[in-house]
Scaffold this motif. Sequence first.
Motif, PDB file in Angstrom:
ATOM      1  N   LEU A 189      12.181   4.882  -3.283  1.00 35.96           N
ATOM      2  CA  LEU A 189      11.586   4.793  -2.057  1.00 35.96           C
ATOM      3  C   LEU A 189      10.957   2.595  -2.090  1.00 35.96           C
ATOM      4  O   LEU A 189      10.453   3.256  -1.243  1.00 35.96           O
ATOM      5  CB  LEU A 189      10.033   4.547  -4.077  1.00 35.96           C
ATOM      6  N   GLU A 190      12.073   2.633  -1.967  1.00 32.05           N
ATOM      7  CA  GLU A 190      12.649   0.820  -1.399  1.00 32.05           C
ATOM      8  C   GLU A 190      12.755   0.841  -0.040  1.00 32.05           C
ATOM      9  O   GLU A 190      12.324   0.645   0.779  1.00 32.05           O
ATOM     10  CB  GLU A 190      13.223  -0.094  -1.896  1.00 32.05           C
ATOM     11  N   THR A 191      14.052   2.318   0.219  1.00 27.60           N
ATOM     12  CA  THR A 191      14.436   2.424   1.206  1.00 27.60           C
ATOM     13  C   THR A 191      13.592   3.316   2.525  1.00 27.60           C
ATOM     14  O   THR A 191      12.853   3.860   3.435  1.00 27.60           O
ATOM     15  CB  THR A 191      15.422   3.622   1.235  1.00 27.60           C
ATOM     16  N   LEU A 192      12.574   4.085   1.700  1.00 29.15           N
ATOM     17  CA  LEU A 192      11.263   5.334   2.223  1.00 29.15           C
ATOM     18  C   LEU A 192      10.655   3.479   3.401  1.00 29.15           C
ATOM     19  O   LEU A 192      10.265   4.408   4.331  1.00 29.15           O
ATOM     20  CB  LEU A 192      10.883   5.713   1.475  1.00 29.15           C
ATOM     21  N   VAL A 193      10.265   3.041   2.529  1.00 32.73           N
ATOM     22  CA  VAL A 193       9.222   2.495   2.743  1.00 32.73           C
ATOM     23  C   VAL A 193       9.422   1.565   3.943  1.00 32.73           C
ATOM     24  O   VAL A 193       9.344   1.452   4.569  1.00 32.73           O
ATOM     25  CB  VAL A 193       8.518   1.940   1.632  1.00 32.73           C
ATOM     26  N   ALA A 194      10.575   0.998   3.245  1.00 29.27           N
ATOM     27  CA  ALA A 194      11.696  -0.239   4.653  1.00 29.27           C
ATOM     28  C   ALA A 194      11.659   0.901   5.906  1.00 29.27           C
ATOM     29  O   ALA A 194      11.247   0.050   7.347  1.00 29.27           O
ATOM     30  CB  ALA A 194      12.858  -0.078   4.413  1.00 29.27           C
ATOM     31  N   MET A 195      11.999   1.993   5.857  1.00 30.97           N
ATOM     32  CA  MET A 195      12.646   3.238   7.299  1.00 30.97           C
ATOM     33  C   MET A 195      10.931   2.978   8.005  1.00 30.97           C
ATOM     34  O   MET A 195      10.876   3.349   9.069  1.00 30.97           O
ATOM     35  CB  MET A 195      13.748   4.423   6.677  1.00 30.97           C
TER      36      MET A 195
ATOM     37  N   CYS B  56       3.582   5.559  -2.983  1.00 30.89           N
ATOM     38  CA  CYS B  56       4.498   6.807  -2.933  1.00 30.89           C
ATOM     39  C   CYS B  56       4.736   7.346  -4.894  1.00 30.89           C
ATOM     40  O   CYS B  56       5.214   7.994  -5.002  1.00 30.89           O
ATOM     41  CB  CYS B  56       5.999   6.481  -2.590  1.00 30.89           C
ATOM     42  N   LYS B  57       4.379   5.890  -5.487  1.00 37.59           N
ATOM     43  CA  LYS B  57       5.504   6.131  -6.468  1.00 37.59           C
ATOM     44  C   LYS B  57       3.936   6.538  -7.357  1.00 37.59           C
ATOM     45  O   LYS B  57       4.395   7.386  -8.575  1.00 37.59           O
ATOM     46  CB  LYS B  57       4.686   4.282  -6.999  1.00 37.59           C
ATOM     47  N   ASP B  58       2.836   6.582  -6.623  1.00 36.76           N
ATOM     48  CA  ASP B  58       1.594   7.187  -7.660  1.00 36.76           C
ATOM     49  C   ASP B  58       1.586   8.168  -7.584  1.00 36.76           C
ATOM     50  O   ASP B  58       1.657   9.585  -8.183  1.00 36.76           O
ATOM     51  CB  ASP B  58      -0.128   7.132  -6.829  1.00 36.76           C
ATOM     52  N   ARG B  59       2.200   9.143  -6.143  1.00 36.75           N
ATOM     53  CA  ARG B  59       1.805  10.530  -5.854  1.00 36.75           C
ATOM     54  C   ARG B  59       3.261  11.114  -6.802  1.00 36.75           C
ATOM     55  O   ARG B  59       3.508  11.808  -7.204  1.00 36.75           O
ATOM     56  CB  ARG B  59       2.475  10.721  -4.963  1.00 36.75           C
TER      57      ARG B  59
ATOM     58  N   ALA C 183       0.648  -1.517   0.125  1.00 38.09           N
ATOM     59  CA  ALA C 183      -0.116   0.548   0.185  1.00 38.09           C
ATOM     60  C   ALA C 183       1.014   1.546  -0.050  1.00 38.09           C
ATOM     61  O   ALA C 183       0.647   1.946  -0.668  1.00 38.09           O
ATOM     62  CB  ALA C 183      -0.595  -0.315   1.336  1.00 38.09           C
ATOM     63  N   LEU C 184       2.333   1.390   0.825  1.00 37.63           N
ATOM     64  CA  LEU C 184       2.787   2.474   1.229  1.00 37.63           C
ATOM     65  C   LEU C 184       3.963   2.357  -0.509  1.00 37.63           C
ATOM     66  O   LEU C 184       3.648   3.504  -0.836  1.00 37.63           O
ATOM     67  CB  LEU C 184       4.295   2.148   2.130  1.00 37.63           C
ATOM     68  N   LYS C 185       4.206   1.446  -0.998  1.00 30.96           N
ATOM     69  CA  LYS C 185       4.311   1.375  -2.161  1.00 30.96           C
ATOM     70  C   LYS C 185       3.348   2.196  -3.200  1.00 30.96           C
ATOM     71  O   LYS C 185       4.418   3.229  -4.405  1.00 30.96           O
ATOM     72  CB  LYS C 185       4.921   0.081  -2.265  1.00 30.96           C
ATOM     73  N   ASP C 186       2.792   1.508  -3.578  1.00 28.26           N
ATOM     74  CA  ASP C 186       2.086   1.918  -4.107  1.00 28.26           C
ATOM     75  C   ASP C 186       1.543   3.773  -4.574  1.00 28.26           C
ATOM     76  O   ASP C 186       1.243   4.170  -5.085  1.00 28.26           O
ATOM     77  CB  ASP C 186       0.472   1.172  -3.885  1.00 28.26           C
TER      78      ASP C 186
ATOM     79  N   VAL D  42      -4.948  10.470   3.002  1.00 26.05           N
ATOM     80  CA  VAL D  42      -3.290   9.522   3.276  1.00 26.05           C
ATOM     81  C   VAL D  42      -3.431   9.034   4.678  1.00 26.05           C
ATOM     82  O   VAL D  42      -3.652   7.649   4.835  1.00 26.05           O
ATOM     83  CB  VAL D  42      -1.911  10.047   2.418  1.00 26.05           C
ATOM     84  N   ALA D  43      -4.426   9.481   5.056  1.00 21.35           N
ATOM     85  CA  ALA D  43      -4.855   9.027   6.693  1.00 21.35           C
ATOM     86  C   ALA D  43      -5.599   8.022   6.765  1.00 21.35           C
ATOM     87  O   ALA D  43      -5.134   6.513   7.845  1.00 21.35           O
ATOM     88  CB  ALA D  43      -4.492  10.565   7.908  1.00 21.35           C
ATOM     89  N   GLU D  44      -6.599   8.514   5.829  1.00 19.76           N
ATOM     90  CA  GLU D  44      -7.703   7.585   6.051  1.00 19.76           C
ATOM     91  C   GLU D  44      -7.171   6.277   5.669  1.00 19.76           C
ATOM     92  O   GLU D  44      -7.680   4.927   5.846  1.00 19.76           O
ATOM     93  CB  GLU D  44      -8.723   8.346   5.331  1.00 19.76           C
ATOM     94  N   TYR D  45      -6.187   6.295   4.325  1.00 19.18           N
ATOM     95  CA  TYR D  45      -6.056   5.350   3.618  1.00 19.18           C
ATOM     96  C   TYR D  45      -5.200   4.561   4.401  1.00 19.18           C
ATOM     97  O   TYR D  45      -5.246   3.190   4.250  1.00 19.18           O
ATOM     98  CB  TYR D  45      -5.310   5.802   2.366  1.00 19.18           C
TER      99      TYR D  45
END
Length: 404
Positions: free
Chosen positions: A186-192, A90-93, A85-88, A133-136
Motif C-alpha cells: 500500500l505504501e509503494t502503491l500510493v507513493a507511485m 486502498c486499505k478499506d477495499r 485519502a488514498l491509503k484509507d 472512487v472517481a468522485e472521491y
Amino acid sequence: MSGDIISTRQRLINAAMELFAVQGITETTTKAVAELAKVNEVTLFRQFGNKHGLVLAVISESPVFQELGESLKTQASQTTSVSQALKDYCKDRLEALEQVPELVRSMVGEAGKYPVENRQALGRSLAQANNYVAEYLATVMEREQLHTQLSPQKLASLLNSMLLGYAVIEFTSEFHELWHDRDEFLETLVAMFLKVATQSSNQVNNESISTEKIVDLPANLVHLILQRAKKSGLRDYALMYVLFGTGLSPEEIVNLERSHQIQDANQYLLQITQGATRQVPVNQWIMGKRYGSYTRNPLTQWLKNRKDDHSALFLNDNGIPISEVEIQQRWRILTEELLTPEGQQPAIEQAQQTWCVEMLMKGMNLEDMSIITGWTRTKLQHYARRAREKSALEQAIHLDHKPQ
C-alpha cells in the motif's frame, strides 16, 4: 410486508454466496439457491429475474460495493490529505475483498466459463464502484488544489485495477514474495500513484496546451453517420443522436437510466450522475440540421418502441444494458469506410469534440461550458481556439460572397 421482502432477498443472496464459494458460480443452480434459502424458486425469479440477475446482486450487494458511495463521501470530508485519502481507500477495499475471498476465487477461476451476461454484470458493478472512487478522488483533489495529468475517472480505474490484481494474487495463490507485507504494498502503491499521476499546475497547463489537438467532424460527415444509424435501427439512431447531441462519452452513456431524463415541450435534459453531477441538454439542432423536437426525436422514439421495463437508457441486442465496448463497436460499424478530411476513419471521441466546438460557436462561454461538461477551463481552451478558427473561416467565406 417490506420487511419480509428484504429478508427473503437477503436470504437468497446469502445462500447464493455460500454455494458460489463451495461449488462455484457455474455449477450452482437457482433451484439449489432457493432450497438453501428455504423459498420457492419462483420467488428467486421474481426478485432477480434469472441467475445472471442473482450474480449481479451478489456482487453489487457484497461488502465490497455495498454503501461504497456514502462511505467514500464521509471519508472525503474527514481526510486531511490526498495521500491519506488514498491509503484509507486502498486499505478499506482490500479488507472488504478479504471478507469474501471464496467469491473472488470463484469469480476469477471460472470467468472463462461465464456467459457474456455474467461478465457484463461484473463489469457494470466494477464500473459503478469506479464512479464512486472517481468522485472521491475529485473531491479531495479539488480541495487540495492538486492538478493531475489524468481525469479522476482514469485515476480511479488505474488504482482499482492495481488493487484487484493484488487481491487476486493474494487470494488465489500461495505466492507472497512480491511484497514484504500488505502495508509495504500500500505504501509503494500510493507513493507511485501520486508521483506518476500528479504534477504542478504549470506543467499540466503547458503540456496539455501544447499536445492536445481538437479534430471535430464536418457537418456533411456527421449527417451521413446519423443517416447510416437511422437505417441501422432505432437503437443505433438514438445512440448516435445522443453522442452528437449531448457530447457525452460512451462511459457516461452506459450509466444513463430512463429516470435520468428531464423533459417537456421546452427542454430535454439528461442527468449525469457519475463524476461531477450535472445536467446536459439534448439538442434538437445538430450541425445545422434539426432532428425532431424535445418530445419527439430519435431517443424518444427508441424508448417508446421498447417493450421491456429495464431502467437502462440503452440496451444491446440481447436486451441487457449496453457496454462501452459495444458502443464503440457500433460506432466502428456505422463509420466503416468513411473518412475524415485528414483521411482517417472517424474516432468516437470526435463526436464529443464536434459537439463541444459547435456549442462554443453557438455562443456558449467557457464558464457555462465548464458547468455542462464538467471539464476545466484549461481543457476547454483548446475547444475555444478551434471554435474561433472555424468562425474565422466562416467569416472569410461570408466576405467572399459579398459583391465587390
